[in-house]
Write a protein that holds these residues in place. Structure first.
Motif, short mmCIF file in Angstrom:
data_model
loop_
_atom_site.label_atom_id
_atom_site.label_comp_id
_atom_site.label_asym_id
_atom_site.label_seq_id
_atom_site.Cartn_x
_atom_site.Cartn_y
_atom_site.Cartn_z
N CYS A 527 0.83 -1.22 0.08
CA CYS A 527 0.09 0.10 0.15
C CYS A 527 0.76 1.21 -0.07
O CYS A 527 0.38 2.49 -0.31
N PHE A 528 2.17 1.10 0.48
CA PHE A 528 2.97 2.26 0.14
C PHE A 528 3.74 2.46 -0.84
O PHE A 528 4.32 1.45 -1.38
N GLU A 529 3.80 3.75 -1.37
CA GLU A 529 4.90 4.32 -2.41
C GLU A 529 6.10 3.97 -1.80
O GLU A 529 6.49 3.92 -0.69
N VAL A 530 7.15 3.77 -2.79
CA VAL A 530 8.45 3.49 -2.46
C VAL A 530 9.07 4.94 -1.61
O VAL A 530 10.15 4.39 -0.44
N GLU A 531 8.70 6.05 -2.03
CA GLU A 531 9.30 7.06 -1.09
C GLU A 531 8.91 7.21 0.32
O GLU A 531 9.52 7.51 1.09
N ASP A 532 7.62 6.63 0.30
CA ASP A 532 6.93 6.75 1.90
C ASP A 532 7.58 5.48 2.64
O ASP A 532 7.96 5.54 3.83
N VAL A 533 7.99 4.43 1.75
CA VAL A 533 8.74 3.33 2.59
C VAL A 533 9.94 3.77 3.27
O VAL A 533 10.30 3.64 4.31
N ALA A 534 10.93 4.56 2.30
CA ALA A 534 12.17 4.91 2.71
C ALA A 534 12.00 6.11 3.74
O ALA A 534 12.94 6.15 4.72
N GLY A 535 10.91 7.12 3.46
CA GLY A 535 11.14 8.28 4.41
C GLY A 535 10.16 8.16 5.64
O GLY A 535 10.41 9.05 6.59
N LYS A 565 14.42 -4.73 1.59
CA LYS A 565 14.81 -5.69 0.34
C LYS A 565 13.66 -4.97 -0.72
O LYS A 565 14.15 -4.87 -1.95
N ARG A 566 12.59 -4.42 -0.30
CA ARG A 566 11.58 -3.40 -1.37
C ARG A 566 12.61 -2.46 -2.05
O ARG A 566 12.44 -2.25 -3.19
N LEU A 567 13.23 -1.62 -1.01
CA LEU A 567 13.81 -0.89 -1.40
C LEU A 567 15.14 -1.01 -2.30
O LEU A 567 15.37 -0.40 -3.45
N GLU A 568 15.68 -2.02 -2.04
CA GLU A 568 16.69 -2.75 -2.62
C GLU A 568 16.39 -3.03 -4.15
O GLU A 568 17.21 -2.77 -5.20
N ILE A 569 15.26 -3.60 -4.22
CA ILE A 569 14.73 -4.30 -5.59
C ILE A 569 14.53 -2.95 -6.47
O ILE A 569 14.84 -2.59 -7.64
N HIS A 570 13.88 -1.97 -5.85
CA HIS A 570 13.42 -0.60 -6.39
C HIS A 570 14.78 0.19 -7.09
O HIS A 570 14.97 0.55 -8.03
#
Length: 637
Positions: A527-535, A565-570
């Protein structure tokens, strides 16, 4: 009009054509031509769509002219006599061509008897004795309270409701000796095959001789013949029905139960003054003791159940509990129609009074509901249960919520939105914690059937309040619920609600609430955008890796691993993507940043209880090695 011509009689069609009447029913197929010159049709009541029956008497048929007074007598008596065991009159349409009497939906006893042959022997016997009990009650009322003689007690004068109950009809010659027009004495012989149920005194001296005997004399004898007919439908009438009317012999018993056979013989006594009356039969059958030949009604399970249902609301709590246990233990043994149309309406009605019995009755309703045909389930089970959500009784509400998994799938979206939700949402603010928690759990089952407006606005406002509830279990379940709802929320709602809600749970003093917060993050990962995951997401979770409870820490590390891991893939898809080695440094950096955020505003300890050091080789983007870089201490007290 074509519909009437296809399924209805010519008399009814003529009635509509000539009179222009707006019939209160829609006529269906013809069910039976009654021996007493009535035609029986299935029909539907126009104003509410309920199922009814229509008895049609064709006044234009030349063969019926002599019996018109009997038809009008039947209408007059049926309209005036109201009793639970008498065919229920609803409405009538009269014209010069026909009389159409609308009653409750029924079918004649002969049709029901042919359909009961597939039942087990003991089930059929129970049903027949129960039916004879109801007819005995009806005849006792007519003979004693109404001082009247029915004069036409036979299978064709008895009708069966959808619940399997027996109702007395056939009032063509029902007469009170004090009436100005007592048709039985002058016109009793006009009924087709009238002598088939006539007592010996009538066969000898005609119907007028009944004036010399008790009003119950003819009905008692006919009741004995009826008893023989229902238990031995393929046998001829007993020898006692023909002159010289010998008393019944044991060899003529057939399938008649031995318990009622002594009374059967007394009903067929050729001496009218010594003959057993319907009231006498009822008294003997309902006697708890009295030796052989007694108690055949009172010990019948269907009779006992009906008596318990009729007096349920006036019973003590202990008697109610005992009766409900009896129903529960024998639920599978009742005829399906009896359970669906007799037991279910009564116990659902009992729920309207609330009380401690609700917790037992609601599961019982659902248990009996398993035998209801799918087409009628919503009417017989769902509609009454939905109506009960408006009950102010907390016992009823908690019983409905606890058993919601049994019927939630049968609820349609419109019913949930329009009828269940408006009453259900009051449970979020109930002063009793059990109700609030059960309401939260119920939303898990009902959420697929809630509208977007409810999900993204009304429901979330309630859940936001419950995240600060005094009860730790409610806070925990609320977080779990928000996690489950996450994927179906609107895009903007997800971005605004999920991270703050789960972050709040991570700060909860209750350990399982914090675990729920971590797991909710993981459940809604997509449900989270990758920017939200990181920030926002990873920094919020990182602090939980140093929670004082190992259960929380273990789950937090799994969550960090999942999101990183999701950040790494992105990141691997980006231009000049960092290598796996460089990305490892990002993991440790984020862990350190999360820990720093978690401790912001708190006094740092000068004596750390435990330190974790991490070293990793660093590389610049041009490939040059920086050697070994040492990460600062992650401290937890």
């Amino acid at each position: 009009m074509d519909y009437l011509r296809s399924f209805g009689s010519a008399a009814v069609s003529t009635l509509v054509q000539k009179s222009g009447l707006n019939l209160p029913f829609s006529l269906g197929p013809k069910v039976y031509s009654c021996e007493t010159f009535w035609n029986l049709y299935d029909a539907t009541k126009r104003d509410d769509g309920s199922l009814v029956s229509v008895f049609e008497y064709d006044l234009t048929n030349p063969l019926n002219k002599s019996t018109i007074p009997l038809a009008r007598n039947s209408l007059r008596k049926l309209r005036s006599i109201r009793h639970p065991d008498v065919l229920r009159f609803i409405d009538v349409v009269e014209s010069d061509s026909a009389i159409c009497i609308m009653t409750e939906r029924v079918r004649p006893l002969p049709l029901a008897l042919s359909g009961s042959s597939s039942k087990a022997a003991h089930e059929r016997e129970d049903w027949l004795l129960w039916g004879l009990h109801r007819i005995s009650v009806a005849l006792t009322f007519l003979n004693d309270s109404a001082s009247s003689t029915h004069g036409n007690v036979r299978p064709n004068a008895i009708f069966i409701t959808p619940s399997g109950e027996w109702k007395l009809g056939g009032f063509e010659v029902l007469s009170n000796p004090k009436d100005d027009i007592s048709v039985i004495y002058n016109m009793g012989g006009l009924i087709p095959d009238a002598m088939a149920c006539a007592p010996p005194e009538v066969k000898k001296g005609g119907w007028s001789v009944l004036k010399e005997y008790p009003v119950s004399a003819a009905d008692g004898y006919a009741l004995g013949l009826l008893l023989h007919a229902v238990f031995n439908p393929t046998h001829p009438s007993p020898p006692t029905a023909q002159p010289p009317h010998p008393p019944p012999q044991p060899s003529s018993r057939g399938a008649i139960p031995s318990s009622i056979f002594p009374s059967f013989k007394k009903l067929l006594n050729p001496n009218a003054k010594s003959r057993l009356s319907p009231k006498n039969l009822l008294d003997i059958g309902m006697a708890e003791s009295g030796g052989e030949g007694c108690g055949f009604f009172v010990h019948n399970r269907l009779v006992k159940v009906c008596a318990g249902l009729d007096g349920f609301n006036l019973s003590s709590e202990s008697d109610k509990a005992s009766f409900l246990r009896t129903l529960r233990d024998s639920a599978s043994s009742f005829p399906p129609e009896f359970a669906s149309y007799r037991i279910l309406p009564c116990i659902v009605s009992a729920l309207e009074f609330g009380g401690a019995s609700a917790a037992t009755i609601v599961p019982l309703v659902l248990q009996f509901g398993k035998n209801v045909v799918p087409d009628e389930y919503s009417t017989i089970i769902i509609a009454p249960l939905v109506k009960l959500f408006a009950s102010p009784d907390r016992g009823t509400r908690i019983a409905l919520l606890d058993n919601l998994p049994e019927f939630a799938e049968k609820l349609d979206k419109k019913t949930v939105v329009d009828k269940v939700w408006p009453n259900l949402q009051t449970g979020f603010t109930d002063t009793v914690a059990v109700i609030r928690e059960a309401t939260v759990r119920a939303i898990v089952l009902l959420s697929p059937k809630l509208s977007d407006r409810i999900l993204n606005n009304e429901l979330l406002r309630h859940l936001a309040r419950l995240q600060s509830d005094p009860e730790s279990s409610i806070r925990t379940n609320t977080c779990v619920l928000i996690g489950r709802l996450g994927p179906v929320l609107g895009y903007n709602t997800k971005r605004k609600v999920l991270v703050p809600a789960f972050s709040m749970a991570l700060k909860d003093p209750f350990v399982h609430a914090r675990v729920a917060g971590v797991m909710a993050f993981m459940a809604t990962a997509e449900c989270f955008e990758v920017e939200d995951v990181a920030g926002r997401v990873v920094p919020a979770i990182v602090g939980a890796t140093l929670d004082k409870e190992k259960l929380v820490r273990d789950q937090a590390f799994k969550a960090v691993e999942l999101f990183v891991k999701r950040l790494e893939i992105h990141a691997s898809t980006m231009v000049n993507a960092p290598s796996t080695t460089k990305f490892a440094s990002l993991i440790n950096y984020l862990l350190a940043a999360g820990h720093s955020n978690n401790r912001r505003g708190r006094e740092r300890s000068t004596q750390p209880s435990r330190c974790f050091h991490a070293s990793w080789p660093c590389q610049f983007s041009d490939g040059r090695s920086s050697g070994s870089h040492r990460m600062g201490c992650l401290v937890t007290r």
